[in-house]
Scaffold this motif. Structure first.
Motif, mmCIF file in Angstrom:
data_model
loop_
_atom_site.group_PDB
_atom_site.id
_atom_site.type_symbol
_atom_site.label_atom_id
_atom_site.label_comp_id
_atom_site.label_asym_id
_atom_site.label_seq_id
_atom_site.Cartn_x
_atom_site.Cartn_y
_atom_site.Cartn_z
ATOM 1 N N ASP A 1 0.833 -1.203 0.000
ATOM 2 C CA ASP A 1 0.000 0.000 0.000
ATOM 3 C C ASP A 1 0.867 1.252 0.000
ATOM 4 O OD1 ASP A 1 -2.402 -1.515 0.171
ATOM 5 O OD2 ASP A 1 -2.054 -1.763 2.323
ATOM 6 N N VAL A 2 1.941 1.224 0.804
ATOM 7 C CA VAL A 2 2.863 2.362 0.861
ATOM 8 C C VAL A 2 3.532 2.550 -0.493
ATOM 9 C CG1 VAL A 2 4.928 3.306 1.963
ATOM 10 C CG2 VAL A 2 3.249 2.036 3.326
ATOM 11 N N ALA A 3 3.926 1.436 -1.116
ATOM 12 C CA ALA A 3 4.602 1.510 -2.421
ATOM 13 C C ALA A 3 3.685 2.118 -3.477
ATOM 14 C CB ALA A 3 5.054 0.116 -2.836
ATOM 15 N N ARG A 4 2.401 1.695 -3.491
ATOM 16 C CA ARG A 4 1.455 2.251 -4.480
ATOM 17 C C ARG A 4 1.273 3.751 -4.289
ATOM 18 N NH1 ARG A 4 -1.187 -2.751 -3.893
ATOM 19 N NH2 ARG A 4 -2.411 -1.955 -2.127
ATOM 20 N N LEU A 5 1.106 4.176 -3.034
ATOM 21 C CA LEU A 5 0.884 5.594 -2.782
ATOM 22 C C LEU A 5 2.116 6.428 -3.120
ATOM 23 C CD1 LEU A 5 -1.021 7.778 -1.723
ATOM 24 C CD2 LEU A 5 -0.165 7.302 0.594
ATOM 25 N N SER B 1 8.682 0.839 -5.786
ATOM 26 C CA SER B 1 8.586 -0.598 -5.583
ATOM 27 C C SER B 1 8.542 -0.934 -4.095
ATOM 28 C CB SER B 1 9.784 -1.308 -6.219
ATOM 29 O OG SER B 1 10.975 -0.980 -5.507
ATOM 30 N N ARG B 2 8.081 -2.158 -3.763
ATOM 31 C CA ARG B 2 8.078 -2.599 -2.368
ATOM 32 C C ARG B 2 9.509 -2.699 -1.841
ATOM 33 N NH1 ARG B 2 4.034 -7.526 -1.159
ATOM 34 N NH2 ARG B 2 4.674 -6.937 0.955
ATOM 35 N N ALA B 3 10.428 -3.050 -2.719
ATOM 36 C CA ALA B 3 11.828 -3.138 -2.285
ATOM 37 C C ALA B 3 12.336 -1.775 -1.840
ATOM 38 C CB ALA B 3 12.694 -3.684 -3.420
ATOM 39 N N THR B 4 11.955 -0.727 -2.574
ATOM 40 C CA THR B 4 12.382 0.630 -2.200
ATOM 41 C C THR B 4 11.783 1.021 -0.855
ATOM 42 O OG1 THR B 4 12.594 1.294 -4.516
ATOM 43 C CG2 THR B 4 12.351 3.058 -2.893
ATOM 44 N N VAL B 5 10.512 0.676 -0.639
ATOM 45 C CA VAL B 5 9.885 0.947 0.657
ATOM 46 C C VAL B 5 10.662 0.259 1.765
ATOM 47 C CG1 VAL B 5 7.829 0.536 2.070
ATOM 48 C CG2 VAL B 5 7.589 1.319 -0.287
ATOM 49 N N SER B 6 11.020 -1.001 1.557
ATOM 50 C CA SER B 6 11.770 -1.748 2.561
ATOM 51 C C SER B 6 13.116 -1.094 2.833
ATOM 52 C CB SER B 6 11.962 -3.192 2.096
ATOM 53 O OG SER B 6 12.756 -3.912 3.023
ATOM 54 N N TYR B 7 13.819 -0.692 1.761
ATOM 55 C CA TYR B 7 15.133 -0.062 1.930
ATOM 56 C C TYR B 7 15.032 1.225 2.752
ATOM 57 C CZ TYR B 7 16.738 -3.196 -1.813
ATOM 58 O OH TYR B 7 17.050 -4.283 -2.572
ATOM 59 N N ASP C 1 16.164 1.617 6.585
ATOM 60 C CA ASP C 1 17.439 2.342 6.479
ATOM 61 C C ASP C 1 18.557 1.393 6.065
ATOM 62 O OD1 ASP C 1 18.884 4.654 6.523
ATOM 63 O OD2 ASP C 1 19.375 4.568 8.659
ATOM 64 N N THR C 2 18.287 0.600 5.030
ATOM 65 C CA THR C 2 19.229 -0.413 4.572
ATOM 66 C C THR C 2 20.501 0.235 4.048
ATOM 67 O OG1 THR C 2 17.367 -1.810 3.949
ATOM 68 C CG2 THR C 2 19.527 -2.401 3.046
ATOM 69 N N PRO C 3 21.672 -0.188 4.517
ATOM 70 C CA PRO C 3 22.922 0.423 4.052
ATOM 71 C C PRO C 3 23.238 0.036 2.600
ATOM 72 C CG PRO C 3 23.370 -1.436 5.514
ATOM 73 C CD PRO C 3 21.892 -1.213 5.541
ATOM 74 N N ARG C 4 24.103 0.837 1.993
ATOM 75 C CA ARG C 4 24.606 0.602 0.633
ATOM 76 C C ARG C 4 23.502 0.599 -0.421
ATOM 77 N NH1 ARG C 4 27.361 -2.795 3.915
ATOM 78 N NH2 ARG C 4 26.070 -4.600 3.356
ATOM 79 N N GLN C 5 22.456 1.372 -0.199
ATOM 80 C CA GLN C 5 21.391 1.546 -1.187
ATOM 81 C C GLN C 5 21.329 3.024 -1.575
ATOM 82 O OE1 GLN C 5 19.638 -0.890 -2.641
ATOM 83 N NE2 GLN C 5 20.741 -2.408 -1.388
ATOM 84 N N THR C 6 21.388 3.296 -2.893
ATOM 85 C CA THR C 6 21.364 4.678 -3.369
ATOM 86 C C THR C 6 19.916 5.083 -3.657
ATOM 87 O OG1 THR C 6 23.533 4.369 -4.363
ATOM 88 C CG2 THR C 6 22.263 6.289 -5.081
ATOM 89 N N ILE C 7 19.350 5.847 -2.752
ATOM 90 C CA ILE C 7 17.958 6.288 -2.889
ATOM 91 C C ILE C 7 17.952 7.808 -2.751
ATOM 92 C CG2 ILE C 7 15.640 6.182 -1.909
ATOM 93 C CD1 ILE C 7 16.354 3.383 -0.913
ATOM 94 N N SER C 8 17.326 8.485 -3.695
ATOM 95 C CA SER C 8 17.339 9.949 -3.680
ATOM 96 C C SER C 8 16.556 10.489 -2.491
ATOM 97 C CB SER C 8 16.731 10.489 -4.986
ATOM 98 O OG SER C 8 15.331 10.232 -5.016
ATOM 99 N N ALA C 9 16.874 11.707 -2.121
ATOM 100 C CA ALA C 9 16.184 12.349 -1.000
ATOM 101 C C ALA C 9 14.697 12.503 -1.290
ATOM 102 C CB ALA C 9 16.814 13.711 -0.707
ATOM 103 N N GLY C 10 14.352 12.803 -2.554
ATOM 104 C CA GLY C 10 12.946 12.959 -2.915
ATOM 105 C C GLY C 10 12.166 11.665 -2.775
ATOM 106 N N ARG D 1 12.975 9.100 -0.878
ATOM 107 C CA ARG D 1 12.919 8.774 0.554
ATOM 108 C C ARG D 1 11.790 9.566 1.223
ATOM 109 N NH1 ARG D 1 16.527 6.385 3.871
ATOM 110 N NH2 ARG D 1 18.069 6.343 2.169
ATOM 111 N N THR D 2 11.668 10.852 0.884
ATOM 112 C CA THR D 2 10.619 11.683 1.470
ATOM 113 C C THR D 2 9.234 11.181 1.081
ATOM 114 O OG1 THR D 2 12.054 13.628 1.499
ATOM 115 C CG2 THR D 2 9.680 14.021 1.591
ATOM 116 N N ARG D 3 9.054 10.786 -0.218
ATOM 117 C CA ARG D 3 7.751 10.279 -0.660
ATOM 118 C C ARG D 3 7.369 9.009 0.111
ATOM 119 N NH1 ARG D 3 9.639 10.631 -5.841
ATOM 120 N NH2 ARG D 3 9.156 8.424 -6.273
ATOM 121 N N VAL D 4 8.316 8.120 0.328
ATOM 122 C CA VAL D 4 8.041 6.877 1.038
ATOM 123 C C VAL D 4 7.659 7.161 2.487
ATOM 124 C CG1 VAL D 4 9.062 4.740 1.923
ATOM 125 C CG2 VAL D 4 9.474 5.445 -0.451
#
Length: 331
Positions: free
Chosen positions: A14-18, A22-28, A32-41, A43-46
């Protein structure tokens, strides 16, 4: 015709759809999974989506993912949960939270529900107990990877809790320094608190023995003015001039007995309690008592739990520094 409704648990999908990820990005992001490159934008949306939906990650899933629960199960005996025990648990919970752990307290006796059922149902990272475990319990928990913290253990020859003998000693030392040489001890009429009462009485006795004073006159004092007055009469008949009460509630009962006899404290009978509960400050006269720094106790026990989970030695508790007399008007 009635219609029943059920509330569907919000999931990471549900979080991923909103959030449009992806669900993997939500999990990361949420873990706060280390060694994952996720933009600040992203991260804020999630994070905003999780907050809007009120999403709470599944504890069971987190345990499967990390291989360790974040729950610490504290097993209490059948104690009355008074201000002192409540304060200790509150401080312990706060201290464990700072280590990323969650405290779950189970009061009561083991006959009501076997301990094995409790820890297996909760799958904690650690178990704290104020009574000793059987060898079978210890073996089973260790085999399951559960850290064990026995707050009181005769087998280990040490206590991780504040030694209650020290509390009794502090009471007696304060009274004897004031010139009292014949002490009484006001014992509670609640059998559930013998765990605390017996060692406190032993501490008072040890302090008197060290000064070669008579053995304290121990009497059971219910929380009843008439019964307390009878105890006051008996103490005075044996030459007792000061009383160490099991705790502040029993001390307040003694003071009620003093007043009922037309006497005053400390002139006719000095009284000292334990715990420094709020009514102690409001008593007439205000009650002298012994207090323990529960912030230090909670932090120490939390550090002991973290050490047990990590396989390190437990830190020492600076008991002598945290048990002190609060001097007021009754002693």
């Amino acid at each position: 015709m009635s219609e029943s409704t059920t509330t569907k648990r919000v999931t990471s999908a549900d979080v991923a759809r909103l959030a449009g990820v992806s669900r993997a990005t939500v999990s990361y992001v949420l873990n706060d999974t280390p060694r994952q490159t996720i933009s600040a934008g992203t991260r804020t949306r999630v994070l905003d989506a999780a907050a809007r939906l009120g999403y709470s990650p599944s504890a069971a899933a987190r345990t499967l993912r990390t291989g360790r629960s974040d729950v610490v199960l504290c097993l209490l005996p059948d104690w009355p949960i008074g201000p002192e025990v409540g304060s200790m648990l509150g401080r312990l919970s706060s201290a464990l939270t700072r280590h990323g752990l969650t405290l779950v307290v189970h009061p009561g006796n083991r006959e009501e529900r076997p301990m094995t059922e409790l820890w297996k149902a909760i799958t904690p990272a650690a178990v704290i107990a104020y009574t000793e475990f059987s060898d079978a319990d210890v073996a089973a928990m260790r085999a399951a990877g559960v850290a064990i913290v026995e707050a009181v253990s005769r087998r280990k020859g040490r206590s991780l809790a504040v030694p209650q003998e020290l509390v009794g000693r502090r009471q007696a030392e304060h009274l004897t320094r004031a010139g009292h040489t014949r002490l009484g001890f006001a014992y509670p009429d609640d059998e559930r608190v013998r765990f605390f009462a017996e060692p406190r009485l032993a501490g008072v006795r040890a302090a008197c023995a060290a000064l070669r004073l008579p053995t304290p006159v121990g009497l059971t004092v219910p929380l009843d003015p008439a019964a307390a007055a009878e105890a006051v009469r008996r103490w005075r008949a044996t030459g007792v001039t000061a009383v160490c009460a099991y705790n502040d509630e029993v001390a307040l009962a003694v003071l009620a007995g003093v007043r009922r006899e037309g006497l005053t404290a400390p002139d006719d009978l000095a009284v000292i309690g334990v715990d420094d509960i709020p009514p102690a400050r409001l008593a007439d006269p205000p009650l002298t008592t012994v207090t323990t720094d529960q912030t230090v106790v909670g932090a120490h026990l939390a550090a002991t739990v973290v050490a047990a989970i990590s396989g390190r030695a437990a830190p020492d508790l600076p008991a002598a520094d945290i048990v002190r007399v609060v001097r007021r008007a009754t002693a």
